[in-house]
Enzyme design. Structure first.
Site, short mmCIF file in Angstrom:
data_model
loop_
_atom_site.label_atom_id
_atom_site.label_comp_id
_atom_site.label_asym_id
_atom_site.label_seq_id
_atom_site.Cartn_x
_atom_site.Cartn_y
_atom_site.Cartn_z
N GLY A 192 11.37 -1.58 -2.29
CA GLY A 192 11.04 -0.43 -3.12
C GLY A 192 12.04 -0.11 -4.20
N ASP B 138 -4.01 -5.24 -12.31
CA ASP B 138 -3.31 -4.00 -11.99
C ASP B 138 -2.30 -3.63 -13.07
OD1 ASP B 138 -2.02 -6.37 -10.71
OD2 ASP B 138 -0.43 -4.95 -10.30
N ASP C 248 4.43 -1.69 -17.89
CA ASP C 248 4.92 -2.49 -16.76
C ASP C 248 5.47 -3.84 -17.22
OD1 ASP C 248 5.68 -2.81 -14.19
OD2 ASP C 248 3.70 -3.25 -13.39
#
Length: 475
Positions: free
Chosen positions: A127, A258, A268
């Site tokens: 993460g 995505d 992104d």
């Protein structure tokens, strides 16, 4: 907290309900060192008066912003990754922290994170975000914005004091948390997840939310009409962004479903690169061994992804209508490409025939000569007004040939765009501001070796000069 009257928070995404996100908690980091603060955009959303300490509270410790979410939301989505469907995606190292409105045009914007800790969608990952990854995203967004691409904005970068193990850079490596400002984080993959789960009512719910929040002008009273209008609008916006990538010489690197925002905004940034010269086969990602997402394949990839979005709308609209819209994407892209060519050269329209000739001549010249890509657009910004500038350019030899004469004729057929100001200091230099991979590595090296950020900040200042030079002409 000292927000200004321009601060207008929102809870829009929360109204979708728990089928669309998970409430999560941010990681607690051992350190909070502010490395980048986007003051320009902070002012636009009413957060410019925050002290650095308050900034770290909200964008490193993730104390809620007034009037926005009390708890961060990790968004749920699926997606095709290199054209293989993956139902195990979702916000695995990020979350939606807050929503608010742009002072200048009222758009609903997201403040969302990258590297803020584990979520239910992290799988085996930690993460986290490497500091180098955060630096690269800041550089990508600043450069693309200056070149006129509709892109997310890097809002904040904070070094977080952890050591991370990564296989694609020397480890252990430094950690960071990034906050990006984006015009939505609803992706094609957000719709794909709902189709995969046969949640047709939620497809309509998400569709209606997106139209009301981001494109209210296309609202239709019937669901089928809304679905068709939505697909057409997404196709139009994605065509513009794709064309702008091509004219910026930009390779996104990972055009999975995505990573395609339904507002058309580019976001992104992982293994991105800019072209040194025109090369359709140029790839950004070392793991893209087949060249699926190569520079020259980006338009086809965008259409492939849009086709996946159309599949998600089949429960709402007829297949024939959706297919007709997809067939129009090529024409939309070509129109956007011509418009992007004119914008990059600071030229006003002079008719479709002249624009077609300009595109053909310029692209042939760049392909035949393999001259530096960005140098050409820098040298000829303003068209015929830059003839003497181009003659003094380091690339002048590429223009002093018989083969260049039809290229110059195609450029000269267009008048300069209103607002072009070649007296700007940016155009007094010999070479443009660029962001090639060797430059990126050279900017990172002193940070990694001695925590020297001076070259990074100097580059951001250089990009700001370029942004100002092009902004006056609507570039």
């Amino acid at each position: 907290m000292p927000v200004s009257e321009d601060y207008r928070p929102s809870l829009a995404h929360a109204t979708l309900g728990g089928d669309f996100f998970d409430e999560v908690q941010p990681a607690e980091f051992p350190a909070h060192i502010l490395r980048y603060r986007n003051q320009r955009w902070a002012e636009r959303v009413g957060l410019g008066a925050l002290s650095d300490a308050e900034w770290l509270d909200h964008f490193a410790r993730f104390k809620p912003l007034p009037g926005s979410f009390a708890t961060p939301l990790a968004l749920r989505y699926h997606g095709h990754q290199f054209r293989v469907y993956n139902p195990d995606l979702g916000d695995g190292r990020g979350f939606l922290h807050a929503q608010l409105h742009d002072r200048e045009d009222g758009r609903l914007l997201d403040l969302a994170t990258k590297g803020s800790g584990r979520t239910p969608w992290s799988r085996t990952a930690d993460g986290r975000l490497t500091l180098k990854g955060g630096v690269r995203e800041v550089l990508a967004t600043e450069m693309l914005e200056a070149l006129g691409v509709d892109t997310s904005k890097s809002f904040s970068l904070v070094e977080t004091g952890e050591e991370l193990a990564r296989g694609d850079e020397p480890s252990p490596t430094r950690s960071s948390v990034l906050v990006r400002l984006s015009h939505s984080h609803v992706r094609i993959g957000s719709f794909q997840r709902l189709l995969y789960l046969d949640q047709h009512d939620n497809i309509r719910t998400l569709l209606d939310h997106v139209i009301r929040s981001y494109m209210p002008d296309i609202w239709r009273d019937d669901p089928a009409g809304r679905a068709l209008a939505f697909l057409e609008e997404v196709c139009r916006r994605v065509a513009v962004t794709g064309a702008d990538w091509m004219l910026a010489g930009f390779v996104h690197g990972v055009l999975n479903t995505d990573n395609i925002n339904v507002t058309g905004e580019s976001f992104d940034y992982g293994p991105w690169r800019f072209l040194p010269e025109l090369d359709p086969a140029f790839t950004a990602a070392y793991f893209d061994q087949t060249g699926l997402y190569a520079y020259g394949r980006q338009p086809d990839t965008l259409l492939w992804n849009l086709t996946r979005l159309a599949e998600c709308l089949l429960p709402l609209a007829e297949k024939s209508g959706l297919e007709a819209i997809l067939r129009g994407f090529e024409a939309q892209f070509h129109a956007a490409f011509s418009a992007a060519m004119l914008r990059r050269l600071g030229l006003a329209p002079a008719g479709d025939e002249a624009a077609g000739a300009l595109v053909r001549m310029v692209w042939k010249h760049l392909g035949d000569t393999k001259m530096p890509f960005e140098q050409f657009f820098f040298d000829w910004f303003g068209g015929r007004l830059s003839e003497s500038r181009a003659a003094a350019s380091p690339a002048a030899g590429f223009y002093a040939t018989d083969a260049f004469e039809p290229v110059f004729a195609a450029i000269a057929a267009h008048p300069p765009r209103p607002g072009v100001n070649l007296e700007h200091p940016y155009f007094a230099r010999e070479e443009p501001c660029t962001m090639l991979i060797d430059e990126v590595e050279a900017l990172w090296a002193p940070i990694a070796d001695s925590d020297d950020w001076s070259a990074f900040h100097a580059k951001l200042a250089d990009i700001a000069v370029m942004r100002g030079a092009y902004a006056a002409a609507g570039g």
